[in-house]
Design a protein around this motif. Structure first.
Motif, PDB file in Angstrom:
ATOM      1  N   ILE A  18       0.833  -1.196   0.000  1.00  0.00           N
ATOM      2  CA  ILE A  18       0.000   0.000   0.000  1.00  0.00           C
ATOM      3  C   ILE A  18       0.870   1.249   0.000  1.00  0.00           C
ATOM      4  O   ILE A  18       0.593   2.210  -0.705  1.00  0.00           O
ATOM      5  CB  ILE A  18      -0.939  -0.001   1.224  1.00  0.00           C
ATOM      6  N   ASP A  19       1.948   1.231   0.790  1.00  0.00           N
ATOM      7  CA  ASP A  19       2.868   2.365   0.862  1.00  0.00           C
ATOM      8  C   ASP A  19       4.202   1.883   1.414  1.00  0.00           C
ATOM      9  O   ASP A  19       4.270   0.836   2.066  1.00  0.00           O
ATOM     10  CB  ASP A  19       2.298   3.464   1.765  1.00  0.00           C
TER      11      ASP A  19
ATOM     12  N   SER B 204       1.103   1.546  -7.538  1.00  0.00           N
ATOM     13  CA  SER B 204       0.061   2.512  -7.193  1.00  0.00           C
ATOM     14  C   SER B 204       0.014   2.727  -5.689  1.00  0.00           C
ATOM     15  O   SER B 204      -1.032   2.652  -5.068  1.00  0.00           O
ATOM     16  CB  SER B 204      -1.286   2.009  -7.704  1.00  0.00           C
ATOM     17  N   GLU B 205       1.158   3.004  -5.099  1.00  0.00           N
ATOM     18  CA  GLU B 205       1.227   3.210  -3.660  1.00  0.00           C
ATOM     19  C   GLU B 205       0.511   4.491  -3.248  1.00  0.00           C
ATOM     20  O   GLU B 205       0.515   5.482  -3.964  1.00  0.00           O
ATOM     21  CB  GLU B 205       2.691   3.279  -3.197  1.00  0.00           C
ATOM     22  N   LEU B 206      -0.129   4.432  -2.100  1.00  0.00           N
ATOM     23  CA  LEU B 206      -0.760   5.599  -1.495  1.00  0.00           C
ATOM     24  C   LEU B 206       0.218   6.223  -0.502  1.00  0.00           C
ATOM     25  O   LEU B 206       1.055   5.525   0.047  1.00  0.00           O
ATOM     26  CB  LEU B 206      -2.030   5.171  -0.761  1.00  0.00           C
ATOM     27  N   ALA B 207       0.080   7.503  -0.256  1.00  0.00           N
ATOM     28  CA  ALA B 207       0.972   8.181   0.697  1.00  0.00           C
ATOM     29  C   ALA B 207       0.346   8.151   2.090  1.00  0.00           C
ATOM     30  O   ALA B 207      -0.227   9.133   2.546  1.00  0.00           O
ATOM     31  CB  ALA B 207       1.244   9.607   0.235  1.00  0.00           C
ATOM     32  N   LEU B 208       0.430   7.007   2.768  1.00  0.00           N
ATOM     33  CA  LEU B 208      -0.177   6.843   4.089  1.00  0.00           C
ATOM     34  C   LEU B 208       0.843   6.844   5.221  1.00  0.00           C
ATOM     35  O   LEU B 208       0.491   7.106   6.365  1.00  0.00           O
ATOM     36  CB  LEU B 208      -1.000   5.551   4.132  1.00  0.00           C
TER      37      LEU B 208
END
Length: 137
Positions: free
Chosen positions: A36-37, A69-73
């Protein structure tokens, strides 16, 4: 969505190597988890800390490609907390993953009103020790 987990991977050098980055890329493509990140945290030999995305490291750009498609979490607070745990001259990679293999179980539980509320990560050496103490291998 399946259960998620934040892993902190540490390495005994001041920067992440291309080999370590390749291993992370394999995680993205294996199919059992979704990255995810991720965030790299470094602590120089002088004790100065910094952090950045994998793509921020010039020597890794060819290895990681577009980064998926990593999210910036994972944020600055996470980086600072990790930096406090690092020895001088070491690096850590924070990786937020979703356990895709457990998604079917999470969906089945949800269908009957349940959910995976929490989990506990048990280090492999603790499991090995317990097996030895129980008379196993």
């Amino acid at each position: 969505m399946g259960p998620a987990e934040l892993l902190v991977l540490t390495f005994p050098q001041e920067t992440i190597t291309a080999e370590a980055a390749r291993a992370l890329v394999k995680l993205r493509t294996a199919g059992d988890i979704r990255v995810i990140d991720s965030l790299v945290v470094t602590r120089s030999a002088e004790g100065v800390t910094s952090y950045g995305e994998l793509a921020d490291f010039e020597h890794l750009r060819d290895v990681i490609g577009d980064g998926g498609s990593e999210l910036a979490l994972i944020g600055p607070e996470d980086a600072q907390e990790t930096a406090e745990l690092l020895e001088p001259g070491t690096v850590a990679v924070l990786v937020l993953i979703e356990h895709l293999w457990a998604q079917a179980a999470a969906e089945a539980l949800s269908a009957v009103g349940g959910r995976i509320a929490t989990g506990v990560r048990i280090p492999p050496e603790h499991i090995e020790e317990a097996v030895r103490a129980a008379g196993g291998r």
